[in-house]
Scaffold this motif. Structure first.
Motif, short mmCIF file in Angstrom:
data_model
loop_
_atom_site.label_atom_id
_atom_site.label_comp_id
_atom_site.label_asym_id
_atom_site.label_seq_id
_atom_site.Cartn_x
_atom_site.Cartn_y
_atom_site.Cartn_z
N CYS A 190 0.81 -1.23 0.00
CA CYS A 190 0.00 0.00 0.00
C CYS A 190 0.85 1.28 0.00
CB CYS A 190 -0.92 0.03 1.22
SG CYS A 190 -2.02 -1.38 1.35
N ASP A 192 2.41 2.43 2.45
CA ASP A 192 1.98 3.12 3.66
C ASP A 192 3.20 3.46 4.51
OD1 ASP A 192 0.87 4.01 6.04
OD2 ASP A 192 -0.72 2.51 6.06
N ARG A 285 -5.48 0.83 10.80
CA ARG A 285 -6.22 1.21 9.60
C ARG A 285 -7.26 0.13 9.27
NH1 ARG A 285 -4.19 1.83 3.26
NH2 ARG A 285 -6.02 2.99 2.55
N GLU A 287 -10.37 0.48 6.82
CA GLU A 287 -11.15 1.34 5.93
C GLU A 287 -11.21 0.73 4.54
OE1 GLU A 287 -9.05 5.00 6.25
OE2 GLU A 287 -7.58 4.48 4.72
N ALA A 288 -12.14 1.25 3.73
CA ALA A 288 -12.40 0.70 2.40
C ALA A 288 -11.83 1.58 1.30
CB ALA A 288 -13.90 0.53 2.20
N GLU A 289 -11.48 0.95 0.20
CA GLU A 289 -11.15 1.66 -1.03
C GLU A 289 -11.44 0.73 -2.21
OE1 GLU A 289 -7.18 2.48 -2.38
OE2 GLU A 289 -6.31 1.02 -0.97
N ARG A 290 -11.50 1.28 -3.40
CA ARG A 290 -11.73 0.46 -4.58
C ARG A 290 -10.49 0.51 -5.47
NH1 ARG A 290 -15.50 -2.52 -6.78
NH2 ARG A 290 -16.93 -2.06 -5.07
N ILE A 291 -10.08 -0.67 -5.93
CA ILE A 291 -8.91 -0.75 -6.81
C ILE A 291 -9.36 -1.13 -8.21
CG2 ILE A 291 -7.27 -1.33 -5.00
CD1 ILE A 291 -7.56 -4.28 -5.85
N SER A 297 -12.27 -4.28 -11.44
CA SER A 297 -12.20 -3.55 -10.18
C SER A 297 -12.63 -4.47 -9.03
CB SER A 297 -13.11 -2.31 -10.21
OG SER A 297 -14.47 -2.68 -10.23
N HIS A 302 -9.05 -2.58 4.19
CA HIS A 302 -7.77 -2.70 4.88
C HIS A 302 -8.00 -3.00 6.37
CE1 HIS A 302 -5.54 -1.32 1.39
NE2 HIS A 302 -6.42 -0.33 1.25
#
Length: 335
Positions: A190, A192, A285, A287-291, A297, A302
């Motif tokens: 990530c 990070d 952490r 939390e959500a995200e879209r790849i 997709s 995370h």
């Protein structure tokens, strides 16, 4: 729905169990570089969360901790307790710095007992301690819990695969949902930069007479493992990734622990262990995200950065991560 869990430690496996409970008619893969040598295997497994442990908000942090405790408590009361390695345990925390150093607002209203020590109890150990607390909590044996979790997963149809993930995008074409529980692996996966390794080092000894845990100023701890052995610790080397056992730190750990509990002078050495805690500046952490990868997709949740409290808080953050995934899945289904 095709789902991938990344990570074979306590956070990854506990998240996978939560996924199996929440989602029906799914295909679940658990992907990890290694299932047998993780940071979770080094941990003592006692349920003791630092007052500084944090999530995005105070209320969410407390819910994670409460959900985690009740998860392990339910296992402890079940027929699977011995197989899963979850038992109750009591012990002491001593300090000289201040009375606040033996208090813990996140724990005191959660565990069955959390009280100041008596004058007689403060004489139970070596050293001239000024303050102390006695508490009753839970102990989770990683060398039992992790195989138990893997067996439950595979028995319910999950597939465990040894796989090294280089980028989350590479999973978009094969999975609808990815939950990232890679700990320090998220430094590269990530990018990070908030993740920091904190080296830990412990000593495993044979001490079957020990039934009670002891802490001295938190950095010195003695935790019985329930099988005649005990974990002696520890160290916290910030930004250190060297997994080599340091003989000087080992000697210091043994000296501190023997001064706290003198009977340990006769304890037989079993082994030295090291591990890297995945500490994250700013808190865990989840939390959500879209790849996306071209036209493909996937939703990513995370769930990493637990520091030294992965076993303690894995059930709570896993439940929260799966709730985020469920809500996102329902929202997309309505579109």
């Amino acid at each position: 729905m095709k789902i991938a869990i990344l990570g074979g430690g306590c956070v990854g496996l506990t998240t996978a169990l939560a996924v199996q409970e929440e989602f029906r008619n799914h295909h679940l893969d658990v992907l990890a570089e290694n299932f047998e040598q993780t940071t979770s295997h080094v941990a003592a497994g006692i349920f003791r969360v630092s007052p500084t442990f944090s999530g995005p908000t105070d209320s969410i942090t407390r819910k994670w901790i409460s959900d985690s405790y009740h998860y392990y408590e339910a296992i402890c009361r079940s027929r699977e307790a011995s197989e899963a390695g979850v038992t109750s345990i009591s012990g002491y925390i001593f300090a000289n710095t201040s009375p606040e150093s033996v208090k813990n607002d996140l724990m005191e209203k959660l565990v069955p007992i959390y009280r100041p020590v008596t004058d007689d109890e403060i004489e139970l150990v070596g050293g001239n301690w000024k303050y102390g607390s006695f508490l009753s909590t839970l102990l989770t044996q990683p060398n039992q819990y992790l195989p138990w979790a893997r067996n439950k997963l595979t028995a319910s149809g999950a597939v465990l695969k040894k796989y090294s993930v280089k980028s989350l995008k590479e999973l978009a074409k094969d999975y609808d949902l990815v939950i990232n529980c890679t700990g320090l692996g998220s430094q590269s996966i990530c990018q990070d930069r908030k993740l920091v390794p904190i080296k830990g080092q412990v000593i495993k000894v044979r001490a079957p007479w020990l039934k009670t845990f002891f802490y001295g100023e938190i950095n010195t701890y003695i935790i019985p493992n329930g099988n005649g052995t005990a974990t002696l610790g520890g160290i916290r080397d910030f930004e250190c990734s060297d997994l080599t056992v340091c003989p000087y730190q080992a000697a210091a750990i043994r000296d501190r622990c023997e001064r706290l509990v003198p009977s340990l002078k006769t304890a037989q050495l079993i082994e030295h262990k090291t591990g890297l805690r995945p500490h994250r500046e700013g808190g865990v952490r989840v939390e959500a995200e879209r790849i996306k990868d071209g036209l493909c997709s996937a939703l990513v949740i995370h769930n990493y950065g637990h520091g030294g409290y992965g076993i303690c808080t894995a059930p709570g953050t896993s439940k929260y991560a799966v709730e985020l995934a469920r809500d996102a899945h329902r929202s997309s289904a309505k579109l």
